[in-house]
Design a protein around this motif. Sequence first.
Motif, mmCIF file in Angstrom:
data_model
loop_
_atom_site.group_PDB
_atom_site.id
_atom_site.type_symbol
_atom_site.label_atom_id
_atom_site.label_comp_id
_atom_site.label_asym_id
_atom_site.label_seq_id
_atom_site.Cartn_x
_atom_site.Cartn_y
_atom_site.Cartn_z
ATOM 1 N N SER A 46 17.159 -39.925 -24.911
ATOM 2 C CA SER A 46 16.312 -39.933 -23.728
ATOM 3 C C SER A 46 14.962 -39.284 -24.008
ATOM 4 C CB SER A 46 17.028 -39.213 -22.586
ATOM 5 O OG SER A 46 16.238 -39.206 -21.430
ATOM 6 N N VAL A 47 14.961 -38.168 -24.753
ATOM 7 C CA VAL A 47 13.702 -37.515 -25.133
ATOM 8 C C VAL A 47 12.879 -38.443 -26.025
ATOM 9 C CG1 VAL A 47 12.676 -35.600 -26.432
ATOM 10 C CG2 VAL A 47 14.555 -35.161 -24.850
ATOM 11 N N VAL A 48 13.519 -39.048 -27.000
ATOM 12 C CA VAL A 48 12.822 -39.950 -27.923
ATOM 13 C C VAL A 48 12.192 -41.112 -27.162
ATOM 14 C CG1 VAL A 48 13.166 -41.603 -29.806
ATOM 15 C CG2 VAL A 48 14.148 -39.310 -29.961
ATOM 16 N N ALA A 49 12.932 -41.701 -26.236
ATOM 17 C CA ALA A 49 12.397 -42.825 -25.454
ATOM 18 C C ALA A 49 11.209 -42.385 -24.608
ATOM 19 C CB ALA A 49 13.490 -43.421 -24.577
ATOM 20 N N HIS A 50 11.302 -41.212 -24.018
ATOM 21 C CA HIS A 50 10.199 -40.710 -23.193
ATOM 22 C C HIS A 50 8.950 -40.476 -24.042
ATOM 23 C CE1 HIS A 50 8.382 -38.738 -19.714
ATOM 24 N NE2 HIS A 50 7.828 -37.945 -20.605
ATOM 25 N N VAL A 51 9.116 -39.838 -25.178
ATOM 26 C CA VAL A 51 7.976 -39.549 -26.056
ATOM 27 C C VAL A 51 7.368 -40.844 -26.590
ATOM 28 C CG1 VAL A 51 7.288 -38.462 -28.240
ATOM 29 C CG2 VAL A 51 8.770 -37.231 -26.652
ATOM 30 N N ALA A 52 8.191 -41.798 -26.937
ATOM 31 C CA ALA A 52 7.683 -43.073 -27.450
ATOM 32 C C ALA A 52 6.851 -43.814 -26.412
ATOM 33 C CB ALA A 52 8.845 -43.953 -27.908
ATOM 34 N N ALA A 53 7.140 -43.602 -25.137
ATOM 35 C CA ALA A 53 6.434 -44.306 -24.073
ATOM 36 C C ALA A 53 5.182 -43.588 -23.578
ATOM 37 C CB ALA A 53 7.384 -44.524 -22.894
ATOM 38 N N MET A 54 4.998 -42.336 -23.957
ATOM 39 C CA MET A 54 3.847 -41.613 -23.424
ATOM 40 C C MET A 54 2.630 -41.757 -24.347
ATOM 41 S SD MET A 54 5.014 -37.671 -23.952
ATOM 42 C CE MET A 54 4.433 -36.767 -25.344
ATOM 43 N N PRO A 55 1.429 -41.652 -23.783
ATOM 44 C CA PRO A 55 0.231 -41.744 -24.617
ATOM 45 C C PRO A 55 0.112 -40.514 -25.525
ATOM 46 C CG PRO A 55 -0.355 -41.243 -22.337
ATOM 47 C CD PRO A 55 1.125 -41.473 -22.373
ATOM 48 N N ALA A 56 -0.476 -40.691 -26.681
ATOM 49 C CA ALA A 56 -0.589 -39.610 -27.661
ATOM 50 C C ALA A 56 -1.322 -38.395 -27.102
ATOM 51 C CB ALA A 56 -1.276 -40.108 -28.925
ATOM 52 N N ASP A 57 -2.319 -38.623 -26.239
ATOM 53 C CA ASP A 57 -3.074 -37.478 -25.729
ATOM 54 C C ASP A 57 -2.256 -36.612 -24.773
ATOM 55 O OD1 ASP A 57 -3.102 -39.340 -23.668
ATOM 56 O OD2 ASP A 57 -5.234 -39.096 -23.215
ATOM 57 N N ALA A 58 -1.106 -37.111 -24.318
ATOM 58 C CA ALA A 58 -0.233 -36.316 -23.447
ATOM 59 C C ALA A 58 0.393 -35.139 -24.192
ATOM 60 C CB ALA A 58 0.848 -37.191 -22.843
ATOM 61 N N LEU A 59 0.388 -35.186 -25.521
ATOM 62 C CA LEU A 59 0.932 -34.074 -26.299
ATOM 63 C C LEU A 59 0.170 -32.773 -26.055
ATOM 64 C CD1 LEU A 59 1.615 -35.896 -29.672
ATOM 65 C CD2 LEU A 59 3.331 -35.039 -28.052
ATOM 66 N N ALA A 60 -1.090 -32.891 -25.645
ATOM 67 C CA ALA A 60 -1.916 -31.701 -25.380
ATOM 68 C C ALA A 60 -1.746 -31.170 -23.960
ATOM 69 C CB ALA A 60 -3.385 -32.024 -25.641
ATOM 70 N N ASP A 61 -1.046 -31.910 -23.101
ATOM 71 C CA ASP A 61 -0.835 -31.477 -21.720
ATOM 72 C C ASP A 61 0.097 -30.269 -21.672
ATOM 73 O OD1 ASP A 61 -2.333 -33.670 -20.981
ATOM 74 O OD2 ASP A 61 -0.613 -34.835 -20.254
ATOM 75 N N ARG A 67 3.600 -22.381 -19.873
ATOM 76 C CA ARG A 67 2.277 -22.150 -20.445
ATOM 77 C C ARG A 67 2.217 -22.656 -21.877
ATOM 78 N NH1 ARG A 67 0.739 -16.021 -18.916
ATOM 79 N NH2 ARG A 67 2.910 -15.740 -18.367
ATOM 80 N N VAL A 68 2.946 -23.728 -22.137
ATOM 81 C CA VAL A 68 2.964 -24.337 -23.468
ATOM 82 C C VAL A 68 2.705 -25.834 -23.329
ATOM 83 C CG1 VAL A 68 4.520 -22.625 -24.474
ATOM 84 C CG2 VAL A 68 5.448 -24.681 -23.469
ATOM 85 N N THR A 69 2.217 -26.420 -24.394
ATOM 86 C CA THR A 69 1.937 -27.850 -24.385
ATOM 87 C C THR A 69 3.209 -28.658 -24.623
ATOM 88 O OG1 THR A 69 1.513 -27.935 -26.756
ATOM 89 C CG2 THR A 69 -0.402 -27.481 -25.303
ATOM 90 N N VAL A 70 3.091 -29.951 -24.351
ATOM 91 C CA VAL A 70 4.185 -30.868 -24.644
ATOM 92 C C VAL A 70 4.494 -30.826 -26.138
ATOM 93 C CG1 VAL A 70 4.826 -33.320 -24.697
ATOM 94 C CG2 VAL A 70 3.725 -32.356 -22.658
ATOM 95 N N ALA A 71 3.463 -30.810 -26.972
ATOM 96 C CA ALA A 71 3.673 -30.770 -28.428
ATOM 97 C C ALA A 71 4.458 -29.530 -28.843
ATOM 98 C CB ALA A 71 2.341 -30.829 -29.159
ATOM 99 N N ALA A 72 4.084 -28.369 -28.309
ATOM 100 C CA ALA A 72 4.783 -27.122 -28.660
ATOM 101 C C ALA A 72 6.232 -27.155 -28.169
ATOM 102 C CB ALA A 72 4.049 -25.924 -28.079
#
Length: 81
Positions: A46-61, A67-72
């Motif tokens: 489920s996490v993999v599917a969600h990440v695959a569907a989100m835009p790359a710039d969402a990693l910085a959200d 108080r942490v980013t999606v990437a962290a």
Amino acid sequence: WTMAVRRRLAGEPVAAGEGEDWPAVTSHEPSAWLATLDVLEQAHASVVAHVAAMPADALADLVPGQRVTVAATLHGLVQHT
């Protein structure tokens, strides 16, 4: 935590409740262990599917309620896994 991360990625501010991080073992049967592994595999998928569907710039959200980013958060999930 995998399920909590998935919920956070969906925008839900999740705080771990008592016993959610390390739930009690209620059965020592091999079938219970296999069921637990199946739940974990589904949560990871489920996490993999969600990440695959989100835009790359969402990693910085920032993750909602954190108080942490999606990437962290994803790095932390991989490290804990």
